[in-house]
Design a protein around this motif. Structure first.
Motif, mmCIF file in Angstrom:
data_model
loop_
_atom_site.group_PDB
_atom_site.id
_atom_site.type_symbol
_atom_site.label_atom_id
_atom_site.label_comp_id
_atom_site.label_asym_id
_atom_site.label_seq_id
_atom_site.Cartn_x
_atom_site.Cartn_y
_atom_site.Cartn_z
ATOM 1 N N LEU A 40 0.795 -1.227 0.000
ATOM 2 C CA LEU A 40 0.000 0.000 0.000
ATOM 3 C C LEU A 40 0.832 1.284 0.000
ATOM 4 C CD1 LEU A 40 -2.921 -1.047 2.400
ATOM 5 C CD2 LEU A 40 -2.990 -0.845 -0.096
ATOM 6 N N PRO A 41 1.886 1.411 0.812
ATOM 7 C CA PRO A 41 2.640 2.668 0.797
ATOM 8 C C PRO A 41 3.221 3.001 -0.575
ATOM 9 C CG PRO A 41 3.149 1.445 2.787
ATOM 10 C CD PRO A 41 2.357 0.527 1.907
ATOM 11 N N ALA A 42 3.772 2.023 -1.264
ATOM 12 C CA ALA A 42 4.330 2.276 -2.593
ATOM 13 C C ALA A 42 3.252 2.650 -3.594
ATOM 14 C CB ALA A 42 5.100 1.052 -3.086
ATOM 15 N N ALA A 43 2.000 2.274 -3.316
ATOM 16 C CA ALA A 43 0.880 2.634 -4.185
ATOM 17 C C ALA A 43 0.317 4.016 -3.848
ATOM 18 C CB ALA A 43 -0.219 1.582 -4.079
ATOM 19 N N GLY A 44 0.933 4.704 -2.899
ATOM 20 C CA GLY A 44 0.526 6.064 -2.585
ATOM 21 C C GLY A 44 -0.340 6.224 -1.362
ATOM 22 N N VAL A 45 -0.529 5.154 -0.598
ATOM 23 C CA VAL A 45 -1.375 5.226 0.595
ATOM 24 C C VAL A 45 -0.623 5.943 1.714
ATOM 25 C CG1 VAL A 45 -2.510 3.860 2.392
ATOM 26 C CG2 VAL A 45 -2.682 3.176 -0.011
ATOM 27 N N ASP A 46 -1.286 6.905 2.318
ATOM 28 C CA ASP A 46 -0.671 7.681 3.401
ATOM 29 C C ASP A 46 -0.953 7.095 4.770
ATOM 30 O OD1 ASP A 46 0.383 9.872 1.732
ATOM 31 O OD2 ASP A 46 -1.737 10.256 1.318
ATOM 32 N N ILE A 47 -2.153 6.565 4.967
ATOM 33 C CA ILE A 47 -2.552 5.949 6.237
ATOM 34 C C ILE A 47 -3.312 4.677 5.905
ATOM 35 C CG2 ILE A 47 -3.924 6.204 8.348
ATOM 36 C CD1 ILE A 47 -3.532 9.249 8.088
ATOM 37 N N ILE A 48 -2.997 3.601 6.614
ATOM 38 C CA ILE A 48 -3.660 2.316 6.401
ATOM 39 C C ILE A 48 -4.685 2.087 7.502
ATOM 40 C CG2 ILE A 48 -3.351 -0.188 6.335
ATOM 41 C CD1 ILE A 48 -0.483 0.352 5.320
ATOM 42 N N GLU A 49 -5.922 1.802 7.094
ATOM 43 C CA GLU A 49 -6.936 1.322 8.023
ATOM 44 C C GLU A 49 -6.986 -0.190 7.893
ATOM 45 O OE1 GLU A 49 -10.783 3.049 7.542
ATOM 46 O OE2 GLU A 49 -10.114 5.058 8.096
ATOM 47 N N LEU A 50 -6.715 -0.867 8.994
ATOM 48 C CA LEU A 50 -6.641 -2.325 9.007
ATOM 49 C C LEU A 50 -7.867 -2.868 9.724
ATOM 50 C CD1 LEU A 50 -4.931 -4.852 8.363
ATOM 51 C CD2 LEU A 50 -3.808 -4.542 10.582
ATOM 52 N N GLY A 51 -8.744 -3.525 8.964
ATOM 53 C CA GLY A 51 -9.971 -4.043 9.532
ATOM 54 C C GLY A 51 -9.741 -5.263 10.402
ATOM 55 N N MET A 52 -10.456 -5.299 11.527
ATOM 56 C CA MET A 52 -10.427 -6.446 12.430
ATOM 57 C C MET A 52 -11.663 -7.303 12.145
ATOM 58 S SD MET A 52 -9.415 -4.626 16.057
ATOM 59 C CE MET A 52 -10.694 -3.375 16.002
ATOM 60 N N PRO A 53 -11.507 -8.512 11.637
ATOM 61 C CA PRO A 53 -12.674 -9.342 11.329
ATOM 62 C C PRO A 53 -13.537 -9.585 12.570
ATOM 63 C CG PRO A 53 -10.672 -10.300 10.414
ATOM 64 C CD PRO A 53 -10.243 -9.189 11.319
ATOM 65 N N PHE A 54 -14.846 -9.497 12.373
ATOM 66 C CA PHE A 54 -15.788 -9.691 13.472
ATOM 67 C C PHE A 54 -17.046 -10.329 12.921
ATOM 68 C CE2 PHE A 54 -19.071 -7.674 16.392
ATOM 69 C CZ PHE A 54 -18.851 -8.564 17.426
ATOM 70 N N THR A 55 -17.702 -11.129 13.752
ATOM 71 C CA THR A 55 -18.846 -11.923 13.302
ATOM 72 C C THR A 55 -20.114 -11.109 13.109
ATOM 73 O OG1 THR A 55 -19.308 -12.438 15.624
ATOM 74 C CG2 THR A 55 -18.009 -14.051 14.361
ATOM 75 N N ASP A 56 -20.210 -9.910 13.679
ATOM 76 C CA ASP A 56 -21.457 -9.139 13.610
ATOM 77 C C ASP A 56 -21.167 -7.683 13.266
ATOM 78 O OD1 ASP A 56 -24.146 -8.567 13.778
ATOM 79 O OD2 ASP A 56 -24.117 -8.267 15.958
ATOM 80 N N PRO A 57 -20.668 -7.429 12.044
ATOM 81 C CA PRO A 57 -20.252 -6.074 11.662
ATOM 82 C C PRO A 57 -21.437 -5.200 11.253
ATOM 83 C CG PRO A 57 -19.863 -7.572 9.858
ATOM 84 C CD PRO A 57 -20.421 -8.402 10.978
ATOM 85 N N MET A 58 -22.127 -4.650 12.237
ATOM 86 C CA MET A 58 -23.434 -4.030 12.007
ATOM 87 C C MET A 58 -23.378 -2.765 11.160
ATOM 88 S SD MET A 58 -24.082 -2.581 15.826
ATOM 89 C CE MET A 58 -22.944 -1.430 16.606
#
Length: 263
Positions: A40-58
């Motif tokens: 991602l950084p080499a593709a130009g991303v400045d900040i990474i949001e990393l999702g935490m998998p969860f069973t009930d993503p409302m």
């Protein structure tokens, strides 16, 4: 200076807006997700949001829900999500990582243990969508004390009476959700977002980043022209879910980053 503050200072010095990308940890499998993250950084991303998998993503639409299910089916856990950050930090010490998700997995692990592990792994911020300001003692204030930014969501329904409460313990940046509803449900309209961003910026010195409904480089550019940056999640996750190669996903990410930086 935190990594997030340093990144925004760098962008301001360069006359650029921030491009923030979301991916789900472990999608479509551990190695694929990690390869995308590292690129991602080499593709130009400045900040990474990393999702935490969860069973009930409302709060998530079908695209993110399916990504979380793929990750969980592959054995992804909160500990493995933190391992992503550890592996990433072996190669990149500067790009901020913000973990985004729901409180239950953190609660199950225990807040002190989670914050200790997150800080050691190189996590810079948290976005926990189901913890309102009234619950700040639960995680927000301990996170701030540990040196981890707690980033709050503001929405079209966050009126002037509610806004000071939302901003009270927020740090890093404010994430403005451009529409009511779930992720990936509609297209963002920059003209509608602009006055809301201005209203929030009048109440805080923090950068205001806009997410939800940004699917193209043109939309990212339009949003970035009225805010401090743009977040793209579902459009990227959709490419991953349909089986695009890591290189193809990163090429799409770069197009979004280029659009944002033009804004």
């Amino acid at each position: 200076m935190s990594r997030i503050a340093a990144k925004f200072a760098e962008l301001r010095a360069n006359g650029q807006k921030a491009f923030v990308s979301y991916i789900m940890a472990g999608d479509t499998d551990y190695d694929t997700g990690l390869a995308v993250m590292k690129g991602l950084p080499a593709a130009g991303v400045d900040i990474i949001e990393l999702g935490m998998p969860f069973t009930d993503p409302m709060a998530d639409g079908a695209t993110i829900q399916l990504a979380g299910q793929r990750a969980l089916d592959g054995g992804m856990t909160l500990e493995k999500t933190l391992q992503y950050a550890r592996e990433f930090r072996k190669e990149d010490e500067t790009t901020p990582i913000v973990m985004m998700g729901y409180y239950n997995p953190i609660y199950s692990l225990g807040v002190p243990a989670f914050l200790n592990d997150a800080k050691a792994a190189g996590i810079d911020g948290l976005i926990i969508v189901d913890l309102p300001p009234e619950e700040d003692e639960e995680l927000c204030i301990p996170a701030q004390a540990a040196g981890i930014n707690f980033i709050r969501l503001a929405t079209p329904t966050t009126d002037d009476k509610r806004l000071p409460t939302v901003l009270q313990n927020t740090s890093g940046f404010v994430y403005y959700v451009s529409m009511t509803g779930i992720t990936g449900s509609a297209d963002v309209q920059a003209d509608a977002v602009a006055p809301e961003v201005a209203r929030i910026k009048a109440a805080t010195d923090l950068p205001v980043i806009v997410g939800f409904g940004i699917k193209t480089p043109e939309a990212a550019e339009a949003v970035a022209s009225v805010a401090d940056g743009a977040v793209v999640g579902s459009a990227i996750v959709e490419r991953i879910g349909q089986g695009d190669s890591v290189d193809a996903v990163l090429a799409f990410v770069k197009s979004l980053a280029d659009g944002t930086h033009r804004g």
